[in-house]
Design a protein around this motif. Structure first.
Motif, PDB file in Angstrom:
ATOM      1  N   GLU A 131     -23.487 -24.198   8.744  1.00 18.90           N
ATOM      2  CA  GLU A 131     -23.597 -25.194   6.507  1.00 18.90           C
ATOM      3  C   GLU A 131     -24.985 -25.227   6.545  1.00 18.90           C
ATOM      4  OE1 GLU A 131     -20.412 -27.376   4.641  1.00 18.90           O
ATOM      5  OE2 GLU A 131     -19.038 -26.132   5.088  1.00 18.90           O
ATOM      6  N   GLN A 132     -25.558 -25.733   5.295  1.00 14.12           N
ATOM      7  CA  GLN A 132     -26.901 -26.232   6.010  1.00 14.12           C
ATOM      8  C   GLN A 132     -27.049 -27.277   4.724  1.00 14.12           C
ATOM      9  OE1 GLN A 132     -30.356 -25.057   6.713  1.00 14.12           O
ATOM     10  NE2 GLN A 132     -31.116 -27.476   5.778  1.00 14.12           N
ATOM     11  N   GLY A 133     -27.058 -28.587   5.273  1.00 10.73           N
ATOM     12  CA  GLY A 133     -26.685 -29.842   5.259  1.00 10.73           C
ATOM     13  C   GLY A 133     -28.075 -30.326   4.712  1.00 10.73           C
ATOM     14  N   GLU A 134     -27.698 -31.525   3.564  1.00 13.92           N
ATOM     15  CA  GLU A 134     -29.045 -32.268   3.183  1.00 13.92           C
ATOM     16  C   GLU A 134     -30.015 -32.883   4.451  1.00 13.92           C
ATOM     17  OE1 GLU A 134     -30.613 -33.653  -0.513  1.00 13.92           O
ATOM     18  OE2 GLU A 134     -28.957 -32.336  -0.587  1.00 13.92           O
ATOM     19  N   ALA A 135     -31.199 -32.605   4.229  1.00 15.66           N
ATOM     20  CA  ALA A 135     -32.137 -33.247   4.561  1.00 15.66           C
ATOM     21  C   ALA A 135     -32.451 -34.827   4.709  1.00 15.66           C
ATOM     22  CB  ALA A 135     -33.739 -32.648   4.169  1.00 15.66           C
ATOM     23  N   THR A 136     -32.101 -35.378   5.574  1.00 16.84           N
ATOM     24  CA  THR A 136     -32.400 -36.658   5.295  1.00 16.84           C
ATOM     25  C   THR A 136     -33.760 -36.941   5.747  1.00 16.84           C
ATOM     26  OG1 THR A 136     -32.894 -36.826   8.324  1.00 16.84           O
ATOM     27  CG2 THR A 136     -30.708 -37.329   7.426  1.00 16.84           C
ATOM     28  N   GLN A 137     -34.327 -38.324   4.778  1.00 18.41           N
ATOM     29  CA  GLN A 137     -34.994 -38.869   4.402  1.00 18.41           C
ATOM     30  C   GLN A 137     -35.913 -38.874   5.484  1.00 18.41           C
ATOM     31  OE1 GLN A 137     -36.591 -38.773   1.929  1.00 18.41           O
ATOM     32  NE2 GLN A 137     -37.819 -40.255   1.374  1.00 18.41           N
ATOM     33  N   ILE A 138     -38.011 -38.711   5.673  1.00 17.91           N
ATOM     34  CA  ILE A 138     -38.238 -38.479   6.787  1.00 17.91           C
ATOM     35  C   ILE A 138     -38.288 -41.180   6.993  1.00 17.91           C
ATOM     36  CG2 ILE A 138     -40.359 -38.643   7.877  1.00 17.91           C
ATOM     37  CD1 ILE A 138     -40.864 -35.965   6.192  1.00 17.91           C
ATOM     38  N   PRO A 139     -38.411 -41.062   8.376  1.00 11.31           N
ATOM     39  CA  PRO A 139     -37.758 -42.676   8.282  1.00 11.31           C
ATOM     40  C   PRO A 139     -39.675 -42.993   8.006  1.00 11.31           C
ATOM     41  CG  PRO A 139     -37.835 -42.048   9.928  1.00 11.31           C
ATOM     42  CD  PRO A 139     -37.407 -40.668   9.346  1.00 11.31           C
ATOM     43  N   GLY A 140     -39.936 -43.829   7.644  1.00 13.18           N
ATOM     44  CA  GLY A 140     -41.635 -44.693   7.723  1.00 13.18           C
ATOM     45  C   GLY A 140     -41.569 -45.887   8.541  1.00 13.18           C
ATOM     46  N   ILE A 141     -42.870 -45.699   8.780  1.00 13.43           N
ATOM     47  CA  ILE A 141     -44.145 -45.664  10.245  1.00 13.43           C
ATOM     48  C   ILE A 141     -43.785 -47.651   9.636  1.00 13.43           C
ATOM     49  CG2 ILE A 141     -46.002 -46.399  11.186  1.00 13.43           C
ATOM     50  CD1 ILE A 141     -46.532 -43.251  10.358  1.00 13.43           C
ATOM     51  N   VAL A 142     -44.152 -48.051  10.458  1.00 16.26           N
ATOM     52  CA  VAL A 142     -43.609 -49.760  10.704  1.00 16.26           C
ATOM     53  C   VAL A 142     -44.999 -49.591  10.814  1.00 16.26           C
ATOM     54  CG1 VAL A 142     -42.854 -51.672  11.392  1.00 16.26           C
ATOM     55  CG2 VAL A 142     -40.786 -50.091  11.144  1.00 16.26           C
ATOM     56  N   ASN A 143     -45.687 -50.859  10.423  1.00 12.26           N
ATOM     57  CA  ASN A 143     -46.898 -51.304  10.168  1.00 12.26           C
ATOM     58  C   ASN A 143     -47.113 -52.628  10.232  1.00 12.26           C
ATOM     59  OD1 ASN A 143     -49.397 -49.989  10.378  1.00 12.26           O
ATOM     60  ND2 ASN A 143     -50.189 -50.392   8.266  1.00 12.26           N
ATOM     61  N   THR A 144     -46.883 -53.559  11.127  1.00 13.17           N
ATOM     62  CA  THR A 144     -46.650 -54.702  10.923  1.00 13.17           C
ATOM     63  C   THR A 144     -47.391 -55.347  12.793  1.00 13.17           C
ATOM     64  OG1 THR A 144     -45.211 -54.918  12.829  1.00 13.17           O
ATOM     65  CG2 THR A 144     -44.063 -55.333  10.669  1.00 13.17           C
ATOM     66  N   ASP A 145     -47.891 -54.696  13.486  1.00 11.71           N
ATOM     67  CA  ASP A 145     -49.114 -55.345  14.474  1.00 11.71           C
ATOM     68  C   ASP A 145     -47.985 -56.138  15.006  1.00 11.71           C
ATOM     69  OD1 ASP A 145     -50.480 -52.873  14.232  1.00 11.71           O
ATOM     70  OD2 ASP A 145     -51.999 -54.529  13.567  1.00 11.71           O
ATOM     71  N   ILE A 146     -46.438 -55.890  15.081  1.00 12.66           N
ATOM     72  CA  ILE A 146     -45.374 -57.053  16.019  1.00 12.66           C
ATOM     73  C   ILE A 146     -45.127 -56.007  16.969  1.00 12.66           C
ATOM     74  CG2 ILE A 146     -43.711 -58.120  16.178  1.00 12.66           C
ATOM     75  CD1 ILE A 146     -44.552 -58.946  13.097  1.00 12.66           C
ATOM     76  N   VAL A 193     -19.896 -36.935  20.306  1.00 15.46           N
ATOM     77  CA  VAL A 193     -20.954 -36.802  19.994  1.00 15.46           C
ATOM     78  C   VAL A 193     -21.846 -37.224  18.837  1.00 15.46           C
ATOM     79  CG1 VAL A 193     -23.436 -35.895  20.986  1.00 15.46           C
ATOM     80  CG2 VAL A 193     -20.883 -36.001  22.047  1.00 15.46           C
ATOM     81  N   ALA A 194     -22.587 -37.819  19.217  1.00 12.93           N
ATOM     82  CA  ALA A 194     -23.612 -38.441  17.151  1.00 12.93           C
ATOM     83  C   ALA A 194     -24.748 -37.461  17.467  1.00 12.93           C
ATOM     84  CB  ALA A 194     -23.791 -40.421  17.612  1.00 12.93           C
ATOM     85  N   THR A 195     -24.790 -37.007  15.824  1.00 13.81           N
ATOM     86  CA  THR A 195     -25.602 -35.761  15.991  1.00 13.81           C
ATOM     87  C   THR A 195     -26.205 -36.641  14.919  1.00 13.81           C
ATOM     88  OG1 THR A 195     -24.542 -34.701  14.220  1.00 13.81           O
ATOM     89  CG2 THR A 195     -24.489 -34.547  16.469  1.00 13.81           C
ATOM     90  N   LEU A 196     -27.713 -35.853  14.769  1.00 17.51           N
ATOM     91  CA  LEU A 196     -28.510 -36.004  13.289  1.00 17.51           C
ATOM     92  C   LEU A 196     -28.035 -35.079  12.423  1.00 17.51           C
ATOM     93  CD1 LEU A 196     -31.501 -36.095  15.050  1.00 17.51           C
ATOM     94  CD2 LEU A 196     -30.513 -37.708  14.374  1.00 17.51           C
ATOM     95  N   ARG A 197     -26.885 -33.789  12.386  1.00 16.31           N
ATOM     96  CA  ARG A 197     -26.668 -33.486  10.971  1.00 16.31           C
ATOM     97  C   ARG A 197     -25.174 -33.711  10.590  1.00 16.31           C
ATOM     98  NH1 ARG A 197     -26.955 -28.498  11.283  1.00 16.31           N
ATOM     99  NH2 ARG A 197     -25.740 -27.899  10.225  1.00 16.31           N
ATOM    100  N   ASN A 198     -25.389 -35.203  10.171  1.00 14.74           N
ATOM    101  CA  ASN A 198     -24.473 -35.601   9.290  1.00 14.74           C
ATOM    102  C   ASN A 198     -23.472 -35.249   9.111  1.00 14.74           C
ATOM    103  OD1 ASN A 198     -26.082 -37.682   9.343  1.00 14.74           O
ATOM    104  ND2 ASN A 198     -27.262 -37.192   7.688  1.00 14.74           N
ATOM    105  N   ASN A 199     -22.708 -35.030  10.107  1.00 13.65           N
ATOM    106  CA  ASN A 199     -20.937 -34.910  10.437  1.00 13.65           C
ATOM    107  C   ASN A 199     -21.176 -32.728   9.383  1.00 13.65           C
ATOM    108  OD1 ASN A 199     -19.442 -36.417  11.860  1.00 13.65           O
ATOM    109  ND2 ASN A 199     -19.410 -37.505   9.322  1.00 13.65           N
TER     110      ASN A 199
END
Length: 161
Positions: A41-56, A30-36
């Protein structure tokens, strides 16, 4: 009859090791957001994804997916008194804004009757629609949009209907 009851009661005990082994195997797949990182254990926090602001407008990832919002919605007020989304996406605003109109299904009540305004159950847009981000997919997506399927079928038929 007594032996049948005992067999039914014992079946879960006999099959438990099989199910535990198969669930342990499935957990490794199963794929998880914990990065294995292990659960204890406390993992490194992932970067918050940026919002795509293209109006496409983005293609959908699965059938019946609500369309994604291809622009920022920071400070958009959507509450009982106001809905900022409708300033561009309402039936009366799309001619000026050139934004896609909300679906006609948003004007239907639970009984399927068409209303003159947006149905109260479809008024809070962000219950279903989310902004598009540049996050990497958690799992591989092999969904093919119906338009691509129709194009493929049409190309194989050699242009004949």
């Amino acid at each position: 009859m007594k032996h049948l009851r005992l067999a039914i009661l014992a079946a879960p005990l006999l099959l438990a090791p099989f199910f535990m082994a198969s669930s342990a195997f499935a957990q490794n797949q199963v794929a998880t957001l914990r990065n294995n990182v292990p659960l204890d254990e406390q993992g490194e926090a992932t970067q918050i994804p940026g919002i795509v602001n293209t109006d496409i407008r983005q293609v959908r990832n699965y059938p019946d997916q609500p369309p994604l919002i291809p622009h920022k919605t920071d400070n958009y007020q959507v509450d009982l008194n106001s809905n900022k989304c409708l300033t561009c996406h309402s039936r009366t605003a799309v001619e000026v804004s050139q934004a896609p109109m909300i679906s006609v299904t948003h004007f239907m009540n639970r009984e399927g009757q068409t209303l003159g305004a947006v149905s109260p159950r479809r008024y809070f847009c962000t219950q279903c629609h989310v902004v598009q981000t540049n996050a990497r997919p958690l799992v591989e997506n092999e969904f093919v949009d119906v338009d691509k399927v129709l194009d493929y079928v049409h190309s194989k038929q050699g242009g004949a209907d």
